[in-house]
Design an enzyme around this catalytic site. Structure first.
Site, PDB file in Angstrom:
ATOM      1  N   LYS A 230       1.164  -1.176   0.408  1.00 22.68           N
ATOM      2  CA  LYS A 230      -0.244   0.474  -0.157  1.00 22.68           C
ATOM      3  C   LYS A 230       1.042   1.320  -0.045  1.00 22.68           C
ATOM      4  CE  LYS A 230       1.048   1.046   4.785  1.00 22.68           C
ATOM      5  NZ  LYS A 230       1.858   2.394   5.221  1.00 22.68           N
TER       6      LYS A 230
ATOM      7  N   ASP B  90      -2.498  -1.976   9.438  1.00 30.19           N
ATOM      8  CA  ASP B  90      -2.465  -2.189   8.290  1.00 30.19           C
ATOM      9  C   ASP B  90      -3.291  -3.506   7.455  1.00 30.19           C
ATOM     10  OD1 ASP B  90      -1.772   0.462   8.057  1.00 30.19           O
ATOM     11  OD2 ASP B  90       0.415  -0.280   7.334  1.00 30.19           O
TER      12      ASP B  90
END
Length: 311
Positions: free
Chosen positions: A17, A145
């Site tokens: 990401k 995350d």
């Protein structure tokens, strides 16, 4: 209801990401910070193969150096597998083979992607059929995350980053990633942020208690407009990370002199993500960074979250 467990290996893939926006709130009594971030999953991915075993083990291959990665119970993928087994009352184990391409300690959530792919692969291997909500609950306990690596796409994260809401994004955004030869500790960068705010308390606005994502970021993502997004990229962790690793400032300058619309550190760094207008610009920037002896790769986003891969 469960389905029969398979005796064959199962393969799952999860994305790294980029935090295209990251605002960090005040430090709280427990030492943590609330954040407001806009995540984008990108096409730099991790593949996890899960095989039946009596115990829990992990091995690594890939395009990056994995020689220093832990392979014991402290590894996040092993933690994910054990957490799922405990939750489901499963008494067996798993052998994981992880093909890594996301930089280690690079601010791109590589370990989180491993954990997310492991949850999905083990769920299929063991025939558990856990719900999406059950997997997300386990993911949130593993790390801030990990839920986003499961969901993918584009999302807004609040709280510790694990409270997700989807964000509309049109088209594809093109990125060039400058990969560092070293990693950075996320807790170290957050501690430096607190020191940075103390040092400059007279010159900067106080941190918000509950930060929010800038509306301009949401507009740019929804419009699929890289020029608009370039003007809105922001990362509160960039200044403290540059203080700890000043050489990253030269990387940012190099990219922006060679066609990048803008650059920023991804997460806590040290990966530098450059937003470019299109694929051709990305190739030109990759060549320029490589000519300066930097490791550079191209990626696009948004992409899917963790999913099973059928060979």
């Amino acid at each position: 209801m469960t389905i029969a467990a398979t005796s064959q290996g199962v393969r799952a893939r999860a994305p790294g990401k980029i935090n295209v926006f990251l605002k960090v709130g005040q430090v709280m009594e427990d030492g943590y910070h609330d954040v407001a971030t806009a995540y984008q999953a990108v096409s730099l991915t991790e593949d996890v193969r899960a095989y039946p075993a009596d115990d829990f083990s992990v091995a690594f291959t890939g395009t990056i150096d994995t020689s220093d990665l832990a392979t014991d119970g402290s590894n996040l993928a092993i933690k994910a597998a054990r957490a799922l087994a405990r939750s489901a009352g499963y008494r067996g184990g798993v052998h994981l083979e992880i093909d890594k391409h996301v930089p280690i300690a690079g601010g791109m959530g590589g370990g989180s992607a491993d954990a997310a792919a492991t949850l999905l692969a083990c769920d299929a291997l063991w025939g558990l059929e856990a719900s999406k909500e059950e997997l997300l609950a386990l993911a949130a306990k593993l790390g801030a995350d990990v839920p986003f690596a499961l969901v993918g796409g584009t999302a807004i994260g609040t709280g510790r980053g694990d409270q997700l809401s989807p964000a509309l994004a049109k088209g594809a955004f093109h990125w060039v990633l400058a990969l560092a030869e070293f990693g950075m500790s996320t807790p170290d960068v957050y501690r430096e942020l607190d020191r940075h705010r103390d040092r400059h308390a007279q010159d900067i606005f106080p941190a918000q208690h509950q930060p929010t994502v800038d509306a301009n970021v949401l507009h740019a993502l929804r419009a699929g407009d890289p020029l608009m997004l370039a003007e809105s990229l922001h990362n509160d962790l960039q200044a403290p990370a540059l203080h700890l690793a000043p050489g990253l400032g030269k990387v940012l300058q190099l990219g922006e002199r060679n066609g990048a619309l803008a650059g920023l550190l991804s997460g806590s760094g040290p990966t530098v993500a450059f937003l470019v207008p299109d694929a051709d610009s990305g190739m030109e920037l990759q060549v320029a960074l490589s000519a300066s002896r930097l490791t550079a790769v191209r990626a696009t986003g948004p992409v899917h979250g963790a999913r099973l891969i059928h060979d």
